[in-house]
Structures are given as structure tokens and as C-alpha cells.
Design an enzyme around this catalytic site. Structure first.
Site, mmCIF file in Angstrom:
data_model
loop_
_atom_site.group_PDB
_atom_site.id
_atom_site.type_symbol
_atom_site.label_atom_id
_atom_site.label_comp_id
_atom_site.label_asym_id
_atom_site.label_seq_id
_atom_site.Cartn_x
_atom_site.Cartn_y
_atom_site.Cartn_z
ATOM 1 N N HIS A 15 0.874 -1.190 0.000
ATOM 2 C CA HIS A 15 0.000 0.000 0.000
ATOM 3 C C HIS A 15 0.910 1.238 0.000
ATOM 4 C CE1 HIS A 15 -3.501 2.375 0.533
ATOM 5 N NE2 HIS A 15 -3.882 2.042 1.751
ATOM 6 N N HIS A 29 -1.994 -2.385 -9.994
ATOM 7 C CA HIS A 29 -2.996 -1.787 -9.114
ATOM 8 C C HIS A 29 -4.196 -2.715 -9.022
ATOM 9 C CE1 HIS A 29 -5.686 1.086 -7.250
ATOM 10 N NE2 HIS A 29 -4.599 1.769 -6.934
ATOM 11 N N ASP A 80 2.604 5.309 -6.668
ATOM 12 C CA ASP A 80 3.878 5.299 -5.951
ATOM 13 C C ASP A 80 5.095 5.277 -6.874
ATOM 14 O OD1 ASP A 80 2.854 5.220 -3.262
ATOM 15 O OD2 ASP A 80 2.100 3.239 -3.754
#
Ligand code: COA
Length: 407
Positions: free
Chosen positions: A238, A277, A334
Site C-alpha cells: 500500500h 494496481h 507510488d
């Protein structure tokens, strides 16, 4: 030992009401109604209360987005000014809060410090008994201010420096950089951070938001929800992924080493951080914006090495993924925030706290929605089921063997 069928035939009572449908990991299961944000994973679209992330990133500031998420609409000038004041006041840390920070060993991970201190802040609430939506909004804005100043103050304290007091004259992102570095930031970098905060402010029912809402459903206070959400965010699948991306880039170090690195990782069945994702089957719209910011900021500061490396890792992973699995994989939020934060001079272990400093607004909005929305389907208390796969000793429970007789 009796089989499960035998036990059930023996009249075992169901443990909870309702129809049991198993879905490991809750993939594809809708657990709440929300008006806060919407992710369209097929179209690669993200909306905050109906506004597209691209428009907000281009035209808004983080404070406007906090108002949108927490208060429910875009602010007027007056509302924005009072929200700015609330965030500035929140950024000011009491001696008790600074004292809490000073109690940690310098090696303590920043995200763990945030998790512990967020929970303990409940004790500093000026009106802990105050209930209702307005009281929670007050706490939400205070915590949103504090997540930035706690991160900056912890970074100073662990280096043996004093925290830099917050400023009422600067925007939230600019003040965060000033509190972190002890000097006024370059306005372009402050705007970069401002946009990054906007992009990370909410993302519908992700793991940490679900955790925050589940805690809120027990009627625990907001501080408990935010602290729990921070724990969920810290994991490498995460919000911890951005720091892992930077670690990977530093380990690779050279453009020529990318192909071999990616190939060997994928061959070993490992994951490339920053790629893939759970919801998007196409480009993550936040990654598209961050990629451009990483390139532009790298060029402006004369250091495009990290952007180039990231780009090469993305391409190598996509190529390899296609060959191996016959499908596509895309960078997530990210992937490019890592190289962006790095060239901005933010230390790697603060990447996840910066994510949290943005997401605290979204978490808070979800907690408030969980507690006060009148959605027809809203559960009183999250209470999923599990299938027991442990041992059975017959219709009765297993015979207890005293410790001294166990072999
Ligand atoms: N690198 C390599 N392979 C990946 C991958 C990655 N980053 N992400 C997914 N895959 C592969 C899995 O190995 C799996 O392959 P398999 O079917 O042969 O076992 C397949 O893609 C599906 O993986 P799964 O975990 O079911 O997909 P998901 O959609 O649930 O995964 C993530 C979502 C985010 C957990 C996953 O993409 C991941 O671990 N990414 C890296 C961590 C990261 O960047 N997290 C931040 C998310 S914003």
C-alpha cells in the site's frame, strides 16, 4: 476427529445472521456507499466529489481539496481562508505533542511515530466529549494540520534539532517544507508538493480507508481510526510502496542494470514495486500526472537520473509482463512520486508519511461519512465472517490437557 459435515449435522448453530458469501480479500465486494471519491478502473478516472483529479491538480490547492473532501464542497474565498487558519492552527504542536515525539528512539520509523502519536493525540483534544459532525470536522482539520508538522518535527528531532514552529503566512505544502528543512522553500517545489498532496488525498475504498471506516463503525474516536489507517498504509503493498520504489532505484543505480534487475525479480516471482494496481486496468491517472512532474522537476533541478531510471523500470516491467503473462501492467501512484520526492530532497523514509499527510483528509472524510451519512445500506458495525479451518474434536470442544501432561 469428526468432519465439518458431521459437526454441522450435529446441530452447530450459525454464528452470525445473514447469507454467507465467501470472498477472500473482499475483492469486488461493495461495503459502503460513498459520495467522497470515485475510481473508474477501466477508464483510468478518479473524481473527488465529482471533480476530476486532473482539474484539481491543475487549478486547485491542497487546502481547497481538504475543504471539498472534509466539508463536502468547494470553498468560497471566505471558507478557504478559515480552513487555512484551521490547518495552520493544527500545524502548531503543543509542548505535549513535542514531548511525545521526543520520547521515541531516533531510529524509530517515521510512519510508526505518526501511528503512535495520532492515537495519543486523543488525550490532547480540547473537547473530547464533543460529538457530532462539526466536532469531527474540527478534529479532522486539526489532524490534517498535525500530520504534516509531526512528520517534519520528528525528522528534526531524530537529527538532534529543534522542531521549526509552523507559520500562518504559508500554504500547507510550503510550510511543511519549511518545517522540514528550516528555510523557506523554492515556490516551484512547494507547488509540486501541493499537487502531490492533492493527488494522494483520497482514493475510495482502499485498504487503509476501509480500516479507518471499520474502526469508526465501532464508534471509536477519529484518532483511533487515523492511527489504524496509518498502520495499514505503512505496508509495502500500500503506501509503503513509494519508499520501496526508491530503494529499488538506488539498488539498480544505473540505466544499464535495469533490464537484468527486472528480469531476475520477475523470474524469481517477486513484484516490481510501483507497478500494478488492484483497481486500475489502465493508466492510474495520478501516475500520469506524477510522471510528468517527476520529469519536469528533475529537468529544472538538473537531476533527471531518477526519473529516467523509473521510466526504464516501467518499460522493462511492461515488456516482461506482456511476454510472460500476455497482459498489461501499469505504474501506480507510488512509481513516480518516489523520484519526485527524492529530487525534492525529501528523505526516503518520509515518503509514506508524506502520503499520510495528504490522505489524512480523505480518511477523515470517510470516517465522518461512516458515522453520520444516512446511506440506506450503511452497516452499524463491520462484522464479516470467516470459515473455521482449525481442528474439530467432535461435537464437544477438544479435551483440555493440563500443561504438565502435554507432550
Ligand atoms: N510486479 C510483478 N507482478 C505483479 C505486480 C508487480 N508489481 N503486480 C501484480 N503482479 C502480478 C501478480 O504476481 C499476479 O500474477 P499471477 O496471476 O501470475 O499470480 C498478477 O499480476 C495479479 O496480481 P494480484 O496481486 O492478484 O493483483 P492485484 O491487482 O491484486 O495487485 C497490487 C495489486 C498493488 C497488490 C500489486 O500490483 C502489487 O503488489 N504491486 C506492487 C506494490 C505496489 O506498488 N503497491 C502500491 C499500490 S498503489
Amino acid at each position: 476427529m469428526a468432519s465439518l459435515g458431521e459437526i454441522m449435522a450435529g446441530g452447530r448453530e450459525p454464528v452470525a445472521r445473514g447469507v454467507s458469501t465467501k470472498n477472500v480479500g473482499l475483492r469486488g465486494v461493495t461495503v459502503a456507499d460513498t459520495a467522497i471519491s470515485d475510481v473508474d478502473g477501466q477508464a483510468g478516472r478518479l473524481l473527488y466529489r465529482g471533480y476530476s483529479i486532473e482539474v484539481l491538480a491543475e487549478r486547485s490547492c491542497y487546502e481547497e481539496v481538504v475543504h471539498l473532501l472534509v466539508m463536502g464542497d468547494m470553498p468560497t474565498r471566505l471558507e478557504l481562508s478559515s480552513l487555512r487558519d484551521a490547518l495552520s492552527a493544527g500545524r502548531s504542536l503543543s509542548p505535549e505533542a513535542v514531548g511525545l515525539l521526543r520520547a521515541f528512539a531516533p531510529r524509530t520509523k517515521p510512519v510508526e511515530v505518526l501511528q503512535a502519536v495520532s492515537a495519543a493525540l486523543a488525550e490532547t483534544d480540547p473537547a473530547p466529549g464533543e460529538a457530532g459532525r462539526d466536532a469531527e470536522r474540527r478534529r479532522a482539520l486539526d489532524l490534517t494540520g498535525k500530520m504534516a508538522s509531526l512528520t517534519a518535527a520528528w525528522h528534526r528531532i531524530r537529527q538532534g534539532l529543534d522542531p521549526v514552529p509552523s507559520s500562518f503566512d504559508l500554504g500547507h505544502a510550503a510550510d511543511f517544507l519549511r518545517m522540514l528543512n528550516g528555510s523557506d522553500p523554492d515556490p516551484a517545489l512547494a507547488r509540486d508538493l501541493d499537487v502531490a498532496l492533492i493527488l494522494h488525498a483520497d482514493h475510495s475504498m482502499n485498504a487503509s480507508t476501509f480500516v479507518a471506516r471499520a474502526v469508526a463503525s465501532t464508534r471509536a474516536h477519529l484518532y483511533a481510526s487515523i492511527s489504524a489507517a496509518l498502520g495499514a498504509l505503512s505496508g509495502e503493498l500500500h503506501g509503503g510502496a513509494n519508499a520501496q520504489v526508491m530503494e529499488m532505484l538506488q539498488e539498480i543505480g544505473d540505466l544499464h542494470a535495469v533490464e537484468e534487475y527486472v528480469r531476475s525479480r520477475l523470474e524469481a516471482g517477486e513484484r516490481i514495486m510501483g507497478m500494478g494496481h488492484a483497481v486500475y486496468d489502465t493508466d492510474d491517472p495520478r501516475a500520469v500526472i506524477l510522471r510528468e512532474m517527476s520529469r519536469r522537476t528533475g529537468e529544472r533541478l538538473g537531476d533527471t537520473r531518477w526519473y529516467e531510471l523509473t521510466r526504464r523500470v516501467q518499460e522493462a516491467t511492461q515488456r516482461s509482463f506482456r511476454e510472460r503473462k500476455g497482459g498489461d501492467i501499469y505504474p501506480n501512484v507510488d512509481m513516480y512520486s518516489a523520484s519526485l520526492y527524492h529530487v525534492m530532497g525529501i528523505p526516503r523514509d518520509l515518503f509514506t508519511p508524506v502520503f499520510a499527510a495528504a490522505r489524512v483528509a480523505g480518511w477523515s472524510a470517510h470516517v465522518i461519512e461512516e458515522r453520520f451519512a444516512e446511506a440506506a445500506e450503511k452497516p452499524q458495525l463491520y462484522r464479516p465472517l470467516s470459515d473455521y479451518v482449525g481442528q474439530y474434536c467432535g461435537p464437544a470442544a477438544c479435551e483440555y490437557v493440563p500443561l504438565e501432561k502435554r507432550v
